[in-house]
Every structure is written in structure tokens, then in C-alpha cells.
Design a protein around this motif. Sequence first.
Motif, PDB file in Angstrom:
ATOM      1  N   CYS A 138     -28.054   4.444  25.729  1.00 20.87           N
ATOM      2  CA  CYS A 138     -27.803   3.679  26.948  1.00 20.87           C
ATOM      3  C   CYS A 138     -26.360   3.826  27.430  1.00 20.87           C
ATOM      4  N   LEU A 139     -25.484   4.379  26.578  1.00 22.04           N
ATOM      5  CA  LEU A 139     -24.081   4.553  26.957  1.00 22.04           C
ATOM      6  C   LEU A 139     -23.757   5.996  27.317  1.00 22.04           C
ATOM      7  N   GLY A 140     -24.790   6.841  27.364  1.00 20.59           N
ATOM      8  CA  GLY A 140     -24.561   8.233  27.726  1.00 20.59           C
ATOM      9  C   GLY A 140     -24.342   9.149  26.546  1.00 20.59           C
ATOM     10  N   GLY A 141     -24.412   8.605  25.334  1.00 16.64           N
ATOM     11  CA  GLY A 141     -24.310   9.427  24.132  1.00 16.64           C
ATOM     12  C   GLY A 141     -25.694   9.789  23.628  1.00 16.64           C
TER      13      GLY A 141
ATOM     14  N   GLY B 254     -19.051   4.611  18.841  1.00 19.07           N
ATOM     15  CA  GLY B 254     -18.729   4.835  20.244  1.00 19.07           C
ATOM     16  C   GLY B 254     -19.977   4.737  21.091  1.00 19.07           C
ATOM     17  N   LYS B 255     -20.370   5.862  21.705  1.00 15.23           N
ATOM     18  CA  LYS B 255     -21.557   5.887  22.557  1.00 15.23           C
ATOM     19  C   LYS B 255     -22.784   6.431  21.832  1.00 15.23           C
ATOM     20  N   ASP B 256     -22.603   6.776  20.561  1.00 18.20           N
ATOM     21  CA  ASP B 256     -23.694   7.362  19.785  1.00 18.20           C
ATOM     22  C   ASP B 256     -24.281   6.331  18.819  1.00 18.20           C
ATOM     23  N   PHE B 257     -25.601   6.396  18.640  1.00 18.94           N
ATOM     24  CA  PHE B 257     -26.310   5.418  17.828  1.00 18.94           C
ATOM     25  C   PHE B 257     -27.236   6.113  16.841  1.00 18.94           C
ATOM     26  N   THR B 258     -27.567   5.409  15.764  1.00 20.44           N
ATOM     27  CA  THR B 258     -28.630   5.855  14.855  1.00 20.44           C
ATOM     28  C   THR B 258     -29.612   4.709  14.655  1.00 20.44           C
ATOM     29  N   GLU B 259     -30.839   5.068  14.276  1.00 18.61           N
ATOM     30  CA  GLU B 259     -31.898   4.084  14.037  1.00 18.61           C
ATOM     31  C   GLU B 259     -32.595   4.406  12.735  1.00 18.61           C
ATOM     32  N   GLY B 260     -32.980   3.375  11.982  1.00 23.90           N
ATOM     33  CA  GLY B 260     -33.689   3.558  10.723  1.00 23.90           C
ATOM     34  C   GLY B 260     -35.121   3.071  10.806  1.00 23.90           C
ATOM     35  N   SER B 261     -35.988   3.655   9.981  1.00 23.24           N
ATOM     36  CA  SER B 261     -37.387   3.226   9.939  1.00 23.24           C
ATOM     37  C   SER B 261     -38.040   3.712   8.658  1.00 23.24           C
ATOM     38  N   VAL B 262     -39.088   3.022   8.243  1.00 23.57           N
ATOM     39  CA  VAL B 262     -39.934   3.461   7.132  1.00 23.57           C
ATOM     40  C   VAL B 262     -41.380   3.176   7.505  1.00 23.57           C
ATOM     41  N   SER B 263     -42.294   3.874   6.858  1.00 28.18           N
ATOM     42  CA  SER B 263     -43.712   3.656   7.129  1.00 28.18           C
ATOM     43  C   SER B 263     -44.523   3.989   5.887  1.00 28.18           C
ATOM     44  N   THR B 264     -45.808   3.641   5.949  1.00 27.69           N
ATOM     45  CA  THR B 264     -46.735   4.047   4.884  1.00 27.69           C
ATOM     46  C   THR B 264     -47.592   5.209   5.385  1.00 27.69           C
ATOM     47  N   TRP B 265     -46.967   6.079   6.166  1.00 27.22           N
ATOM     48  CA  TRP B 265     -47.637   7.260   6.711  1.00 27.22           C
ATOM     49  C   TRP B 265     -48.252   8.083   5.577  1.00 27.22           C
ATOM     50  N   ASP B 266     -49.561   8.179   5.564  1.00 26.60           N
ATOM     51  CA  ASP B 266     -50.320   8.951   4.580  1.00 26.60           C
ATOM     52  C   ASP B 266     -50.041   8.545   3.132  1.00 26.60           C
ATOM     53  N   THR B 267     -49.542   7.317   2.936  1.00 24.93           N
ATOM     54  CA  THR B 267     -49.461   6.760   1.579  1.00 24.93           C
ATOM     55  C   THR B 267     -50.380   5.550   1.438  1.00 24.93           C
ATOM     56  N   LEU B 268     -50.553   4.809   2.545  1.00 28.60           N
ATOM     57  CA  LEU B 268     -51.399   3.610   2.523  1.00 28.60           C
ATOM     58  C   LEU B 268     -51.892   3.323   3.931  1.00 28.60           C
ATOM     59  N   GLN B 269     -53.171   3.064   4.051  1.00 29.99           N
ATOM     60  CA  GLN B 269     -53.766   2.616   5.308  1.00 29.99           C
ATOM     61  C   GLN B 269     -54.633   1.395   5.021  1.00 29.99           C
ATOM     62  N   LEU B 270     -54.771   0.540   6.014  1.00 28.03           N
ATOM     63  CA  LEU B 270     -55.589  -0.654   5.829  1.00 28.03           C
ATOM     64  C   LEU B 270     -56.455  -0.904   7.050  1.00 28.03           C
ATOM     65  N   LYS B 271     -57.584  -1.515   6.800  1.00 28.68           N
ATOM     66  CA  LYS B 271     -58.478  -1.977   7.858  1.00 28.68           C
ATOM     67  C   LYS B 271     -58.802  -3.434   7.562  1.00 28.68           C
ATOM     68  N   TYR B 272     -58.400  -4.306   8.467  1.00 26.42           N
ATOM     69  CA  TYR B 272     -58.582  -5.749   8.360  1.00 26.42           C
ATOM     70  C   TYR B 272     -57.697  -6.340   7.255  1.00 26.42           C
TER      71      TYR B 272
END
Length: 587
Positions: A340-343, A369-387
Amino acid sequence: MKRVYALLMSVLLVVLSGCGKSSAKQTLAALNENGKSFNYSVVRPKGCADDIEKAAKDIRSRLRKTYGVSVTVSYGEEKDYDGNYEILIGNTGRAESETVLEILKQNRKSCQFDFIIKTVGEKICINALRDEVISKAAEYFAETYCGNKNDWEKLNSATEVIYEAPFKEYPHKIDGVELKDFTVVTVRDMEYIYGRELESTVDYLSGSQGYELKVVDERSPKVKNEILIGDLERSESRGVTPEKDGWIIKAVNGKLVIKGSDSVCLADAVSEFLTQIKEKEKNGSYIDLPADYELTGKKQQSAGRYSLVWNDEFDQKSLNNHWWVDYSSQNKYGDASNSCLGGTLTQKAAENTKMTGDGCLTIFGTRNGKDFTEGSVSTWDTLQLKYGLIEFRAKLPVEPGCGTLWFNGSKLGYACMTEYDLLENFGSAKSFASNLHRWWVQSSGTGHTSLDIPEYSKLKRYNFKDSIDAEADLSTDFHIYTMEWDESKVSFAVDGKVYFSYSLDATENPDSRRLPVYMIMSCGMGSADYGVAATESSPEYVEMKVDYVRIYQRSDNGSQLLTRDNKDIPNYNNRDMTHYVGGKKVS
């Protein structure tokens, strides 16, 4: 006034007797001046219960058939004005709806099942204290006044009908004190796994006995008569310990302590308390617990009860990458976009996580400054659930940090699937939104619908307000965020209380709502087109802490838990199921 004594049997109202007073009356004009439309519009509350919605439309249909003209149904959101004739169903926000509700309350103390139909100026008001009674009142109105022109002409400017429901009082007691005089005390961040049982108890007593048990958290001042639920700092609670895999209900110094060795056992204990109340009332009696009352039990293992099937308490030294890996559908490690700051905003995935020994997973975002980083984790192809009932205990980032807790089925090979957003705070520490997105493959690309429409835009937003600490926000402390999902409905809760539910039955392609999904958690800031915009004076670091993730499921509704351990995660699209952590291959 006309007072009606009646019996509600299913959806039928049978009038037994009535009496009335004569007064100056004016008939109610059915048609407007040009005779082409009905003079009254039918108004129901925004986001009302399905039964109220159905009853409102039934009134419209009957009047339209009777008079052969158009009849408007609305939510009454427009500003009121002289000459605005309306049939108000329930708590519409109009002053007249509130006025008649007060008249109903003043009529008699035990009015939980009563309703009122009253003409107030240009309004015909239909109201009650409970949604199910409002719908019955609207059904009665439709049957009594909307079937033909003669029926409508029974209404006049002095119409006032009060239905008094049959009522039998059961004076439930604990140590000689009536239950209605007790206050329920819980932890502030109550889990919904047992909060739902407390909700059922409060709702049942409201419906059966006409009073609302007061529920507060333990920061509230102590009162003499309390029902203490869970591990509280009250001395009476600290002095009671349940057995392993068990629960206990015990009277101590005029208070009733309800505890379990874990959250499921606590849910069983609260459920048992309600069961005792119901059984006594069924036999025409009431509970009368003595000063030395004590009841214990063991965890139930029945098909209709929730069991803990998977959890991560994040109490290890490092993140368990057997389950938590990079999110590999979108926002992949290394992906960059404009800030959002042009970086630039760079995705760091699991690289932007840490375990500091405080029993939490920390997911963070940074600004340089104008540069950012973002973190995330998931259970992509390690765990899935239904209900299931899924609970996160988390502390959100300070503004303008963006925290998310959500579930997705993207790139699993489904032609049509649903994304469930439990929490997106869009950079706010005072509110967040839940959502359902439906995605599908079409010839022109990807199709998409969501609940970002006027009907749901306000209902799905949670606005935080602490009843004790006015300065607190969602970054101040931990809270419990819950999604309960089954074949017919999804509900979202905070600290054990539901704030939004959505029916899956009537939606387009309902089967797309019933496919396994994986979990994603993220934290960052600085996006050019998402959430509160960061500035050059924004923090250089924001974090979201997650204390635990717990998945509860039942065995009677087709729930599934698919894991890499069981090797039952399907691969419909022959995708690469390699796992990455911080952009590095781990399996």
C-alpha cells in the motif's frame, strides 16, 4: 382490549374465549387511494428467523389473493414518515414495535410465550419476546385477518389482542434458593464446546419458566448465589477436582460448582444438569438440590456427542511441520505484490512463524520502510476435515495487522467448493468478519459468490465490546474463535456465544458446502487492496498468537478427518503433494 386465552398446538392457535371493551373505532383502509396496491406494507426484522420470514410472506400472499393487488414486503430500513402504513412483525426497530412489547410485558410477569397484536396509529404491530412466538403470532394474524375482506374488516384503530399462553411454574432450587435467583459464572474466553450446552440450558429455562439466567464472566463482582462453570478463580471452584475423564456437580457454600477434567467432560456435566431439570419437569416436579449435593460421572462416548479427534496445543519447542506447512494454493512462499506504500509485500509463509516457549504459535508480519512480509501456515495435504466443531484460542494482531483463521478446498480437484472464513479482521482490532465463498470452474474462468451482499453484510460482522474493560480490543488478550459445521448449517462463535449462523440447505449447489477442507492461519499487513492501509508510521512488526487448535467431531453425521498418517487424503487432480516449510521441501 381483547384478551385471548388459547393453546398453541404445533403451528395452530385455537381460540378458547375472549372479551373486549368498546371504544371509538375507525376501520383500517385496505387499499391506497388509487386502489392498485395494498395500503399496508409487511415489515419484518433484518436477518429474522426463517419462520418469521415465512409467516411475513404468508401474510403478503393471503392479502394479495384477497384483494388482487400488490403487497410490499420490506425490512423497514427506510426512515419512517407520515402516511407510512405498515404491518410490523417482531422487533423491527420502529418505535411502535417497542411500545407494544412493553404493553405485553406489563400485562403479566410470565409472558415469555405470550404475544400481542395491536394497532398503534398507522401501524399494526405483531410482537412477542421469543422468535418462535412471533412467528406463531404472525401465523395467527394471517389466519384470522387476511383470509378474506370480512376478516380484514375485523381490524380497527382500537384493536388490541393479547394471547396468554398456558404456563406451569417449577421452582427449581439449589440449597433452598430458587434457580432463577442464581447467576452463572464462566471464564471470559469460554469454549463453545461446553458453551453450547450452557446456551441450551439458558434457552430451555427461558422457554419453560420464562426467566433468563444471567451469565457473566469471572471478572464480574461476586454475588451470593452463583453457578460456577469450569476452572474459575472463585475459592469454591478451586476446591473441587473432578476425576480423570470425569465430571462433577457439587454444591459448595450456597454455590453450585460444575467442572470437568477436560472441555468435553465439562460439556457433559452442563448437559447433565439440564437433563435433570427436564426430567423433573416431565414428571411434574422440580430439582431441589441440598446443601451437600454432589453428582459425578464419566465422559460419554455416544454417536451424537462431540469427541476431540485432533488438536495442537503448541506446547512443543518448535512448530510441528508434520501438520503445519506452507499454504500452497495461493500466497505461496516468495510471491510478491505491491504494498500500500508503493513497495512490495512478500509472502514468507511458515518462515514468518516462531515458538518462544510460551505455549503459543506466533505468526508475524513485518514492515521495512515501504516493504512488508506476511506469514502463514496451513494443513495443506497434511490434514483435511469435513464437519465438526473447530476452536482456535488466539490473540489478534494490533492494528493495522491482518489476522485470518479460515478453511479452504482450493486446488483439491473440486469443480465447485466452499471457502469458510471464520475470521478476517481486515486490519481492525475491534471487529472482524466471517464469510462463505463458493468457487466453481466455468468456461470463462472461475465463478464466485459470497455473503458480501446487503442481506448478510452486517450479520456476519462481529464487533467486539468488553463489558468490563472499555479500552480492551481483540489484540489485548486471548479469545476463543469457533466454527461449528454440519450438513445443514454453519455457525460462528466468540467466547462460547454464537454471533452468526447460515443455513446450507437452501443454498445453490449445497453439496459444494459438504466437501473436506484444510485449515489456514495468517498474519501480515501492508496489502495495497486489503484491509486497513498501513502507513509509514505503522508498527514494524505485528503478530498473531495461537494458543491451540482443537477439532471435535461426531460419529453420527458423516464427519471425516483425513490425514497424511492415514494416507486417506484424496488426490483428484494428480497434484504435487510435496510439503514445503518456508519455501523448503520437507517431504
